[in-house]
Design an enzyme around this catalytic site. Structure first.
Site, PDB file in Angstrom:
ATOM      1  N   LYS A  15      14.514  36.878  80.739  1.00  0.00           N
ATOM      2  CA  LYS A  15      14.011  37.663  79.563  1.00  0.00           C
ATOM      3  C   LYS A  15      14.978  37.608  78.422  1.00  0.00           C
ATOM      4  CE  LYS A  15      12.197  41.522  77.634  1.00  0.00           C
ATOM      5  NZ  LYS A  15      10.870  41.378  76.936  1.00  0.00           N
ATOM      6  N   SER A  16      14.689  37.466  77.108  1.00  0.00           N
ATOM      7  CA  SER A  16      15.446  37.439  76.160  1.00  0.00           C
ATOM      8  C   SER A  16      16.804  38.344  76.179  1.00  0.00           C
ATOM      9  CB  SER A  16      14.698  37.502  74.844  1.00  0.00           C
ATOM     10  OG  SER A  16      14.017  36.417  74.541  1.00  0.00           O
ATOM     11  N   ASN A  64       1.416  42.983  73.514  1.00  0.00           N
ATOM     12  CA  ASN A  64       2.616  43.415  74.169  1.00  0.00           C
ATOM     13  C   ASN A  64       3.705  43.718  72.940  1.00  0.00           C
ATOM     14  OD1 ASN A  64       5.722  42.440  74.456  1.00  0.00           O
ATOM     15  ND2 ASN A  64       3.898  40.503  74.752  1.00  0.00           N
ATOM     16  N   ILE A 122       4.260  28.156  72.227  1.00  0.00           N
ATOM     17  CA  ILE A 122       4.434  29.094  71.072  1.00  0.00           C
ATOM     18  C   ILE A 122       4.781  30.328  71.965  1.00  0.00           C
ATOM     19  CG2 ILE A 122       2.863  28.248  69.858  1.00  0.00           C
ATOM     20  CD1 ILE A 122       0.718  30.098  70.892  1.00  0.00           C
ATOM     21  N   ASN A 123       5.416  31.369  71.118  1.00  0.00           N
ATOM     22  CA  ASN A 123       5.671  32.762  71.391  1.00  0.00           C
ATOM     23  C   ASN A 123       4.097  33.213  70.903  1.00  0.00           C
ATOM     24  OD1 ASN A 123       6.707  35.483  71.837  1.00  0.00           O
ATOM     25  ND2 ASN A 123       8.835  34.401  71.349  1.00  0.00           N
ATOM     26  N   THR A 124       4.174  34.484  71.224  1.00  0.00           N
ATOM     27  CA  THR A 124       3.070  35.369  71.089  1.00  0.00           C
ATOM     28  C   THR A 124       2.319  35.381  69.638  1.00  0.00           C
ATOM     29  OG1 THR A 124       4.235  37.541  70.967  1.00  0.00           O
ATOM     30  CG2 THR A 124       3.392  36.837  72.990  1.00  0.00           C
ATOM     31  N   GLY A 151      -1.383  30.973  77.173  1.00  0.00           N
ATOM     32  CA  GLY A 151      -2.573  30.927  77.994  1.00  0.00           C
ATOM     33  C   GLY A 151      -2.695  30.075  79.069  1.00  0.00           C
ATOM     34  N   CYS A 184      10.059  36.413  68.273  1.00  0.00           N
ATOM     35  CA  CYS A 184       9.294  37.351  68.765  1.00  0.00           C
ATOM     36  C   CYS A 184       8.729  38.135  67.434  1.00  0.00           C
ATOM     37  CB  CYS A 184      10.659  38.511  69.243  1.00  0.00           C
ATOM     38  SG  CYS A 184       9.788  39.826  69.833  1.00  0.00           S
TER      39      CYS A 184
HETATM   40  C1  LIG Z   1       4.979  41.276  78.381  1.00  0.00           C
HETATM   41  C2  LIG Z   1       5.655  40.318  77.870  1.00  0.00           C
HETATM   42  C3  LIG Z   1       7.067  39.912  77.362  1.00  0.00           C
HETATM   43  C4  LIG Z   1       7.710  38.978  76.950  1.00  0.00           C
HETATM   44  N1  LIG Z   1       9.120  38.939  76.461  1.00  0.00           N
HETATM   45  C5  LIG Z   1       9.255  37.983  75.772  1.00  0.00           C
HETATM   46  C6  LIG Z   1      11.012  37.678  75.534  1.00  0.00           C
HETATM   47  O1  LIG Z   1      11.664  38.588  75.965  1.00  0.00           O
HETATM   48  N2  LIG Z   1      11.406  36.547  74.975  1.00  0.00           N
HETATM   49  C7  LIG Z   1      10.464  35.509  74.486  1.00  0.00           C
HETATM   50  O2  LIG Z   1      10.833  34.609  73.991  1.00  0.00           O
HETATM   51  N3  LIG Z   1       8.979  35.498  74.986  1.00  0.00           N
HETATM   52  C8  LIG Z   1       8.730  36.650  75.488  1.00  0.00           C
HETATM   53  N4  LIG Z   1       7.204  36.730  75.559  1.00  0.00           N
HETATM   54  C9  LIG Z   1       6.354  35.722  75.402  1.00  0.00           C
HETATM   55  C10 LIG Z   1       5.981  34.750  76.637  1.00  0.00           C
HETATM   56  O3  LIG Z   1       7.255  34.043  76.932  1.00  0.00           O
HETATM   57  C11 LIG Z   1       5.128  33.609  76.166  1.00  0.00           C
HETATM   58  O4  LIG Z   1       5.535  32.902  74.867  1.00  0.00           O
HETATM   59  C12 LIG Z   1       3.836  34.226  75.607  1.00  0.00           C
HETATM   60  O5  LIG Z   1       3.465  35.213  76.467  1.00  0.00           O
HETATM   61  C13 LIG Z   1       2.642  33.181  75.719  1.00  0.00           C
HETATM   62  O6  LIG Z   1       2.338  32.705  77.042  1.00  0.00           O
HETATM   63  P1  LIG Z   1       1.491  33.149  78.188  1.00  0.00           P
HETATM   64  O7  LIG Z   1       0.040  33.368  77.428  1.00  0.00           O
HETATM   65  O8  LIG Z   1       1.443  32.304  79.371  1.00  0.00           O
HETATM   66  O9  LIG Z   1       1.916  34.815  78.267  1.00  0.00           O
HETATM   67  C14 LIG Z   1       6.635  38.042  76.307  1.00  0.00           C
HETATM   68  C15 LIG Z   1       5.315  38.120  76.720  1.00  0.00           C
HETATM   69  C16 LIG Z   1       4.995  39.027  77.210  1.00  0.00           C
HETATM   70  C17 LIG Z   1       3.485  39.070  77.756  1.00  0.00           C
END
Ligand SMILES: Cc1cc2nc3c(=O)[nH]c(=O)nc-3n(C[C@H](O)[C@H](O)[C@H](O)COP(=O)(O)O)c2cc1C
Length: 304
Positions: A45-46, A69, A189-191, A242, A128
């Site tokens: 987790k970051s 989120n 990518i990040n979200t 995804g 983020c």
């Molecule tokens: C609940 C949640 C918490 C996340 N917390 C972090 C975080 O602390 N640091 C970070 O770089 N990305 C964070 N992410 C982003 C994920 O690492 C990832 O980049 C993003 O969800 C896309 O991948 P996915 O579709 O497989 O979830 C978080 C995502 C979710 C859903």
């Protein structure tokens, strides 16, 4: 699983699947569980300099095919995270320490601490989308990204990866800035910045209003990002966004990723997703006579 071995800036992964930051990466036990379940590497987790509580609930909205989120980067701070790292590092797979900060100086401090407590590599959270003063606000500026990466890289021995945001038209410039600064790789990518509205309450659902979209809905954006970066930089790319099954993971590899991270799918499928993806990849490789996964990295760019 020799054919699935992948090397990221000198860090060897037994297979290309990784636990993404933020999903079950808060404790040493959950990081070790992902490793035991077959992840080739795990990302914490970051973590920041000081403890943070995060935002008030609701912080997570779930719909068919996606999550939004806005956790607000809750974490115990780097000093307390030391105990968690001990257990994570003993799991035997590389641990990428994800760090965030609001200044270059703090990035250097947190990243150096992460290295000291056993991280095999650093992942800079420059992406983020919902924490004011952090993440995306810095990660959309190529010069800022350049300076952060250069300073962190200059202070550490372990490789430094930058996690990029899709919430910009300058993704390629930001990726190139990471490379110019001596960064060892990028994570994309990040979200994706998003909101959800409650019709009953006539208000945004999340306490922070804005959150980050993840899950199957973002896969085409993640894939496009990796595809574009592959054409424009020469450092390793880790694909994320995804990925639900082995076909999704393989798409990212073919777009140019040397490894893939899995986040939201763990909410749906649990930790078995890692072994499900690696066995699907191996089956595909056997059927198609592919010896090494590296032979498939970026193949979607070849023009006949
Ligand atoms: C609940 C949640 C918490 C996340 N917390 C972090 C975080 O602390 N640091 C970070 O770089 N990305 C964070 N992410 C982003 C994920 O690492 C990832 O980049 C993003 O969800 C896309 O991948 P996915 O579709 O497989 O979830 C978080 C995502 C979710 C859903």
């Amino acid at each position: 699983m020799k054919g699935l071995r992948t090397v990221l800036a000198g860090v060897t992964l037994g297979n290309p699947t990784m636990l993404a930051s933020g999903m079950m990466g808060e404790t040493g036990a959950s990081l070790a569980k992902a490793a035991m379940s077959g992840a080739g590497a795990v990302v914490t987790k970051s973590v920041g300099l000081e403890p943070r509580e995060g935002y008030k609930n609701p912080t997570l909205y779930e719909a068919d095919g996606y999550y939004i989120n806005a956790m607000g980067l809750p974490n115990p701070g780097i000093r307390l995270f030391k105990e968690e790292m001990r257990e994570a590092v003993s799991s035997g797979v590389p641990v990428f320490g994800s760090v965030f900060a609001s200044s270059i100086k703090d990035f250097v401090t947190v990243a150096s601490n992460m290295e000291e407590i056993g991280a095999s590599a650093i992942e800079l959270n420059l992406s983020c989308p919902h924490a004011k003063g952090y993440g995306m606000e810095m990660g959309i500026d190529p010069e800022m990204v350049h300076d952060i990466v250069r300073e962190v890289k200059g202070s550490l021995k372990v490789p430094v990866f930058a996690k990029l945001t899709p919430n910009t038209h300058s993704l390629i410039e930001v990726g190139q800035a990471v490379e110019r600064a001596g960064g060892d790789g990028v994570v994309a990518i990040n979200t994706v910045k998003a909101i959800a509205i409650s019709v009953e309450f006539r208000r945004p659902v999340l306490s922070n209003i804005y959150g980050g979209l993840s899950g199957p809905a973002v896969k085409p954006i993640g894939l496009r990002s990796v595809y574009d970066l592959y054409d424009n930089i020469d450092i390793p790319i880790i694909g994320v966004g995804g990925i639900d099954d082995w076909r999704d993971a393989m798409e990212y590899i073919m777009a140019g990723a040397k490894a893939v991270q899995i986040g939201s799918a763990i909410g749906k499928k649990g930790m078995t997703v890692f072994s499900e993806i690696t066995s699907g990849m191996l089956r595909y490789m056997e059927h198609n006579d592919v010896r090494e996964i590296s032979d498939l990295v970026g193949v979607a760019h070849e023009r006949k």
